[in-house]
Design a protein around this motif. Structure first.
Motif, mmCIF file in Angstrom:
data_model
loop_
_atom_site.group_PDB
_atom_site.id
_atom_site.type_symbol
_atom_site.label_atom_id
_atom_site.label_comp_id
_atom_site.label_asym_id
_atom_site.label_seq_id
_atom_site.Cartn_x
_atom_site.Cartn_y
_atom_site.Cartn_z
ATOM 1 N N SER A 142 -3.743 -4.272 3.163
ATOM 2 C CA SER A 142 -5.142 -4.547 3.462
ATOM 3 C C SER A 142 -6.033 -4.440 2.238
ATOM 4 C CB SER A 142 -5.607 -3.588 4.541
ATOM 5 O OG SER A 142 -5.333 -2.274 4.097
ATOM 6 N N GLY A 143 -5.464 -4.691 1.086
ATOM 7 C CA GLY A 143 -6.288 -4.661 -0.112
ATOM 8 C C GLY A 143 -6.618 -3.229 -0.485
ATOM 9 N N GLU A 203 0.831 -1.207 0.000
ATOM 10 C CA GLU A 203 0.000 0.000 0.000
ATOM 11 C C GLU A 203 0.869 1.261 0.000
ATOM 12 O OE1 GLU A 203 -3.158 -0.250 2.741
ATOM 13 O OE2 GLU A 203 -4.218 1.432 1.818
ATOM 14 N N LYS A 228 -1.205 -6.835 -8.275
ATOM 15 C CA LYS A 228 -2.110 -7.070 -7.146
ATOM 16 C C LYS A 228 -1.525 -6.494 -5.864
ATOM 17 C CE LYS A 228 -0.198 -11.533 -5.864
ATOM 18 N NZ LYS A 228 -0.402 -12.957 -5.679
ATOM 19 N N LYS A 233 -0.325 -9.588 0.063
ATOM 20 C CA LYS A 233 -1.168 -10.193 1.100
ATOM 21 C C LYS A 233 -1.115 -9.378 2.384
ATOM 22 C CE LYS A 233 -2.254 -15.006 0.462
ATOM 23 N NZ LYS A 233 -1.213 -15.772 -0.274
#
Ligand code: GLN
Ligand code: ZN
Length: 780
Positions: free
Chosen positions: A188-189, A140, A182, A185
């Protein structure tokens, strides 16, 4: 003035040299200065050779930066310093780290170094091709930092030094890079596109460096332009190209954005005002020419027209291309046009020069083929024709016309009987006699299987012995009889093994098959095989798809002897194995003179005859594998229905000629079902076995909520690893599955064929699998 350009070249080399160099490097263990230098020198030699070939063919803007040791998306991650934490701490050399990201790295500890054990990054399919890329992974709070000496800059200098007049640097575009990447992991998306502003700074610096090196045009690949994009991605494209275009014009370098594999549709408007040139794919989407021309006519935008098919192997119809091109010329003039293959030629085999066997045995077919080198030539010829008039290349045009005509009129591409049979297909041929519930009754009676029946997906370990015997047979060192006898002994071994392990529905093990498509190709008319038609599939791995050049029909029964023999050895029901029509099409180089639906109907009919023959031979279960149905889905959602409307029926055509009490199985190896669930139900197989070991819950909820009606065998363990699954873990898994699928519809099986496994782990895993089924039976 119009120029002959290229977007990318088969970097693996004429004879897969890169594969050999890279694999030697891997095999030599921890890299030394010497092994690293050897690999780098070999790569430089290859690049030089490839540039020279392109120049010789007449390419005037030669791509640089299209070369990769493993994958260009991976290169881009490294280029901008997006290296996940676990690879940063390896203490390995940069090449070591790079390959660790691509393929994982395990190395024992030494006196001076610690043990290394990291898995590879995720791999995904590159659009609708058979190529797989390494999925970028971001944090992030990801920071980007341009590599100290970006490979693309060094390669530019290298090309200049090698005498290439106008090398054109190629980059993967920032939006494609982020969009296909992507979130890690650990994060936190988040939306990876949020990283765009930071990333653009590094792209800006790179553009500046390339300009300083002397580049006049930079090609930026943004293949996501042909996808249905969310608003966020469209905005990202607008923002990205506003910024990059500014950097580029500040440094007097032109920006060419390349789209390929489909049509731009409205995505065109996200970029058209902020690029100097735009590449469009006119092979996959010829219809977009008019739309694009209209949209850009009044601007200065240069159009790069991809008229030569970069993904298939057929000669370009030069006259037809010229006609299409004239349309563009008359609208925007020669000065605003570049010519190119439709996409990078990395998806095309190297050169027809090495196809000596086809040349000898089928000179007619040879004359229809064009691989990467020849495609470069085609681009150059078209360019010359536009620039200097068709007379300037009249010889080539005439020869091309003859080849095109010969293909059109050839007796070997059309088979009147096959055409008639296709014409005669009627709606009833696409359906079983009875609905599933009724068929099930008949099958239950005939097969008399226990609850939780156990089976496998088809292949058993393809041992070294099998490969050696096949090779010797192919080379004529092993007689047909001896080879047949060997195959029979392997079948017997598989049958005895299955008895020993106590499986319920048997298979013959597929020892006679090198590959599920090529094997059947050899047994069908209309297929041909190249000696050297390799295209990269992932990393250093290449595939050699067969060629479908004509109408397809069965030469003679294809599998009956082996299956009958297998059935003769046991009283357990035998399940025969075939490859479905859509997979046969998708994993070949298909002909482009008839629609895909026609090809698949023809294959469907051929398979139907085989299925009916298997039934007549007393085989109670027949599996028709369709792993590629999902893969064949068009890139645009709007086109899905049209595709599913013919592909699913072609599968049914192949299997629906049988009685109610013959059980039709199918198998698919991916778990991404949500999108096409209805189509899967529509296939109406009595039993479907699917790969599932990675994401059971999500997948099975779909089957449950949508009330899938037929029988289903979700894979209980992952066959891609030698690891033996324990009874307990498979019990747990099956317990979870039972929440979603009624017990009487459940099968127990691995998630794919066992061909790449060894016997010891296969035996251990299947014994556990059978124990799991017995456990549940005892509780039922
Ligand atoms: N029947 C084939 C096998 O077991 C299926 C392979 C596949 O799904 N890719 O090998
Ligand atoms: Zn599979």
């Amino acid at each position: 003035m119009v120029q002959a350009t290229n977007l990318g070249f088969p970097y693996v080399g004429a004879h897969r040299e890169l594969k050999k160099h890279v694999e030697t490097f891997w095999a030599s263990g921890a890299p030394t200065q010497e092994s690293t230098q050897t690999l780098r020198d070999a790569a430089a030699d290859l690049r030089k050779a490839h540039w020279r070939v392109q120049v010789e063919q007449g390419i005037e803007q030669v791509p640089v930066g299209d070369f990769t040791f493993y994958d260009r998306m991976l290169d881009t991650s490294v280029l901008f310093g997006a290296i996940p934490k676990k690879y940063q701490d390896l203490g390995a050399s940069s090449l070591d780290q790079y390959f660790a990201m691509g393929r994982g790295l395990q190395r024992a500890a030494t006196a001076t170094t610690a043990k290394i054990d990291v898995p590879a990054m995720e791999m995904k399919k590159w659009f609708d091709t058979n190529y797989h890329f390494i999925v970028p992974e971001f944090e992030e709070n990801q920071e980007f930092a341009l590599a100290e000496t970006p490979a693309v800059v060094s390669h530019y200098h290298e090309a200049k030094a090698a005498g290439v007049a106008n090398p054109r640097p190629v980059l993967i575009g920032p939006v494609t890079f982020l969009y296909l990447g992507k979130a890690s992991k650990a994060s936190s998306g988040f939306d990876t596109l949020d990283l765009l502003p930071k990333l653009l700074k590094s792209y800006g610096t790179l553009i500046q460096q390339l300009a300083a090196a002397g580049a006049s045009t930079i090609q930026v690949d943004e293949p996501i332009l042909v996808l249905d994009l969310p608003v966020t991605a469209k905005l990202a494209l607008e923002k990205a190209y506003a910024a990059l275009h500014k950097s580029a014009s500040e440094h007097s370098v032109k920006l060419l954005v390349a789209s390929y594999f489909g049509r731009l549709d409205s995505n065109l408007f996200c970029i058209k005002d902020n690029v100097d040139a735009l590449h469009i794919d006119l092979v996959k989407a010829p219809e977009q020419l008019d739309v694009v021309l209209d949209a850009i006519a009044s601007s200065n935008l240069v159009l790069s027209l991809g008229v030569v098919d970069g993904r298939n192997i057929w000669k370009n119809n030069l006259r037809a291309s010229l006609q299409l091109l004239q349309k563009a010329v008359s609208k925007i003039g020669l000065d605003r046009i570049l010519l190119a293959p439709s996409c990078s030629l990395a998806h095309s085999p190297y050169s027809i020069e090495f196809e000596t066997e086809i040349r000898k045995s089928n000179p007619e077919l040879y004359d229809w083929l064009s691989f990467a080198v020849e495609k470069c030539r085609e681009v150059a010829v078209l360019t010359k024709a536009l620039r200097e008039g068709e007379d300037s290349v009249s010889d080539v045009l005439q020869a091309n016309e003859r080849a095109i005509l010969s293909r059109k009129e050839s007796k070997h591409t059309t088979d009147a009987e096959v055409r008639q049979k296709v014409e005669a297909i009627n709606e009833a041929d696409y359906h079983r006699h009875s609905v599933f519930a009724q068929r099930r009754e008949a099958q239950v009676k005939r097969l008399n299987l226990p609850l939780y029946p156990t089976t496998t997906i088809g292949s058993f370990p393809q041992t070294k012995e099998i490969r050696v015997a096949r090779n010797r047979h192919n080379k004529g060192l092993l007689s047909d009889e001896d080879y047949q006898a060997f195959i029979r002994s392997e079948i017997e071994r598989a049958v005895r093994f299955q008895e020993e392990v106590d499986l319920d529905v048997f298979v013959h093990g597929e020892p006679e098959r090198n590959d599920m498509v090529e094997h059947f190709g050899h047994l069908l008319h209309g297929y041909a095989f190249t000696q050297n038609g390799w295209v990269v599939s992932y990393g250093s791995r290449c595939v050699k798809p067969p060629v479908i050049f004509g109408d397809v029909r069965r030469k003679q029964p294809m599998t009956i002897e082996e299956i009958k023999y297998a059935q003769s050895l046991t009283s357990k029901p035998m399940k025969a194995m075939l490859t479905g029509p859509v997979t046969m099409w998708k994993w070949s180089f298909p002909r482009d003179d008839v629609p895909a639906s026609t090809i698949c109907q023809q294959i469907g009919l051929a398979l139907r005859d085989e299925v009916v023959d298997l039934e007549a031979a007393g085989i109670p279960c027949i599996q028709v594998d369709e792993p590629a149905i999902r893969e064949g889905l068009p890139l645009r959602r709007q086109d899905w229905d049209a595709y599913l409307k013919w592909s699913v029926p072609c599968f049914r055509l192949s299997v629906c000629g049988v009685r109610d009490d013959t059980q039709i199985h199918t198998h698919m190896c991916y778990s991404d079902f949500n999108d096409i669930f209805d189509a899967i139900q529509d296939m109406d197989a009595d039993v479907i076995t699917i790969e599932n070991s990675k994401s059971d819950e999500k997948l099975l909820k779909v089957f449950a909520t949508k009330n899938y009606t037929n029988e289903i065998g979700p894979g209980l363990y992952d066959i891609h690893s030698p690891r033996v699954p324990s009874v307990e873990e498979m019990i747990q898994r099956l317990q979870a599955l039972k929440q979603h699928i009624p017990e009487h519809l459940l099968w127990v099986n691995p998630d794919c064929g066992l061909k790449s496994r060894g016997w010891p782990e296969t035996e251990a895993a299947l014994r556990n699998l059978v124990a799991v089924a017995k456990h549940f039976r005892s509780q039922a």
